[in-house]
Design a protein around this motif. Structure first.
Motif, mmCIF file in Angstrom:
data_model
loop_
_atom_site.group_PDB
_atom_site.id
_atom_site.type_symbol
_atom_site.label_atom_id
_atom_site.label_comp_id
_atom_site.label_asym_id
_atom_site.label_seq_id
_atom_site.Cartn_x
_atom_site.Cartn_y
_atom_site.Cartn_z
ATOM 1 N N VAL A 270 51.765 41.922 58.994
ATOM 2 C CA VAL A 270 51.714 40.607 60.028
ATOM 3 C C VAL A 270 52.790 39.891 59.402
ATOM 4 C CG1 VAL A 270 50.707 38.541 60.182
ATOM 5 C CG2 VAL A 270 49.265 40.635 60.591
ATOM 6 N N LEU A 271 53.127 39.628 58.190
ATOM 7 C CA LEU A 271 54.227 38.915 57.965
ATOM 8 C C LEU A 271 55.482 39.662 58.180
ATOM 9 C CD1 LEU A 271 53.425 38.402 54.060
ATOM 10 C CD2 LEU A 271 53.159 36.812 55.888
ATOM 11 N N SER A 272 55.666 40.954 58.282
ATOM 12 C CA SER A 272 56.706 41.737 58.841
ATOM 13 C C SER A 272 56.808 41.416 60.335
ATOM 14 C CB SER A 272 56.656 43.194 58.466
ATOM 15 O OG SER A 272 57.909 43.930 59.068
ATOM 16 N N SER A 273 55.751 41.581 60.916
ATOM 17 C CA SER A 273 55.699 41.560 62.598
ATOM 18 C C SER A 273 56.596 40.022 62.853
ATOM 19 C CB SER A 273 54.407 41.568 62.943
ATOM 20 O OG SER A 273 54.462 41.226 64.314
ATOM 21 N N ALA B 118 58.345 38.082 60.937
ATOM 22 C CA ALA B 118 59.634 37.771 60.502
ATOM 23 C C ALA B 118 60.412 38.463 61.275
ATOM 24 C CB ALA B 118 59.625 38.247 59.162
ATOM 25 N N HIS B 119 60.086 39.543 62.120
ATOM 26 C CA HIS B 119 61.092 40.255 62.997
ATOM 27 C C HIS B 119 60.818 39.802 64.427
ATOM 28 C CE1 HIS B 119 61.439 42.198 59.110
ATOM 29 N NE2 HIS B 119 62.710 42.583 59.436
ATOM 30 N N GLY B 120 59.959 38.970 64.718
ATOM 31 C CA GLY B 120 59.759 38.856 66.026
ATOM 32 C C GLY B 120 59.032 39.843 66.931
ATOM 33 N N SER B 121 58.246 40.679 66.284
ATOM 34 C CA SER B 121 57.602 41.886 67.079
ATOM 35 C C SER B 121 56.461 41.169 67.725
ATOM 36 C CB SER B 121 56.850 42.877 66.137
ATOM 37 O OG SER B 121 58.187 43.265 65.498
ATOM 38 N N ALA B 122 56.265 41.697 69.147
ATOM 39 C CA ALA B 122 55.203 41.398 69.896
ATOM 40 C C ALA B 122 54.572 42.529 70.247
ATOM 41 C CB ALA B 122 55.876 40.591 71.199
ATOM 42 N N ASP B 123 54.148 43.201 69.438
ATOM 43 C CA ASP B 123 53.421 44.551 69.541
ATOM 44 C C ASP B 123 51.875 44.305 69.670
ATOM 45 O OD1 ASP B 123 53.178 44.237 66.914
ATOM 46 O OD2 ASP B 123 53.993 46.221 66.285
ATOM 47 N N ASP B 124 51.240 43.250 69.285
ATOM 48 C CA ASP B 124 49.781 43.020 69.376
ATOM 49 C C ASP B 124 49.590 41.644 69.855
ATOM 50 O OD1 ASP B 124 50.050 41.680 67.309
ATOM 51 O OD2 ASP B 124 48.851 43.095 65.906
#
Length: 179
Positions: A93-96, A98-104
Motif C-alpha cells: 500500500v505504501l508503494s501504491s 507513493a507511486h500514484g497507482s490506482a490498481d484497486d
C-alpha cells in the motif's frame, strides 16, 4: 467537528495486523465516528468482511466497480470524510500510494481523497528497513501524509523489532489530532 458527525474511511490492507483493525473499527464506532471500511483483497485473506460490517454498521467496500455507488465507489466513499486512515498500511500500500497507482479501490480512493491521511505501517522488520520502503515513506510524508508507527515489539515472523502496527488507542489519538 464532533466525533458523532465525523466520517472516517478505514482502509485495511493485507497483513497479519489486520486483526487489530477490527478492534480499531470497534473503538472508532463506540466513540461515535462514522466508519466506512475498505478492504484490499489481501486483507480479506486475514479477516472477514462480516466482522467489519458488524463493527462499523456499514457494508464493507472491496471493489472499484460496485453498483451501490453509481458515481464510483472511489468518489462516493471519500466525499465529506474527515480522515483517510489505513491500518495496517503494508509495504504494498505504501508503494501504491507513493507511486500514484490506482490498481484497486483503496489506491483509487487515495488519489481521489482530499482529507488528511493517516497511515499505520505494519510489516516485518526486514521489510520496514528496505531502502525502497523508506523512500516510499519519505515520499508520502512529503506529500502530506501522517504516519503513526510502526512500533518495536513482537512480530508475527517470530522476531522482535520495528514493524508492529501501533495499538488502536494510539491510532485513535492520532485521528483525533488531525480531525
Amino acid at each position: 467537528m464532533s466525533s458523532s458527525t465525523t466520517k472516517i474511511v478505514l482502509g485495511i490492507a493485507g497483513g497479519i495486523a489486520a486483526y487489530k483493525a477490527a478492534d480499531l473499527c470497534s473503538k472508532l464506532a463506540q466513540a461515535g465516528f462514522q466508519v466506512q471500511v475498505v478492504m484490499t483483497d489481501g486483507a480479506m485473506e486475514f479477516i472477514g468482511q462480516s466482522t467489519l460490517a458488524a463493527l462499523s454498521g456499514r457494508p464493507v467496500a472491496t471493489r472499484s466497480f460496485d453498483p451501490r455507488f453509481p458515481l464510483g465507489a472511489h468518489i462516493e466513499l471519500v466525499r465529506d470524510i474527515a480522515a483517510f486512515v489505513v491500518a495496517p498500511a503494508t509495504a504494498s500500500v505504501l508503494s501504491s500510494f507513493a507511486h500514484g497507482s490506482a490498481d484497486d479501490l483503496l489506491g483509487t480512493m487515495y488519489l481521489q481523497n482530499t482529507a488528511p491521511v493517516l497511515l499505520a505501517p505494519a510489516m516485518s522488520y526486514a521489510m520496514w528497513h528496505q531502502p525502497s520502503v523508506q523512500r516510499n515513506v519519505t515520499t508520502l510524508i512529503n506529500d502530506g501524509c501522517q504516519m503513526i508507527g510502526p512500533e518495536k515489539g513482537w512480530l508475527s515472523c517470530r522476531v522482535q523489532g520495528v514493524g508492529r502496527m501501533s495499538e488502536p488507542t494510539k491510532i485513535i489519538e492520532a485521528i483525533r489530532a488531525i480531525v
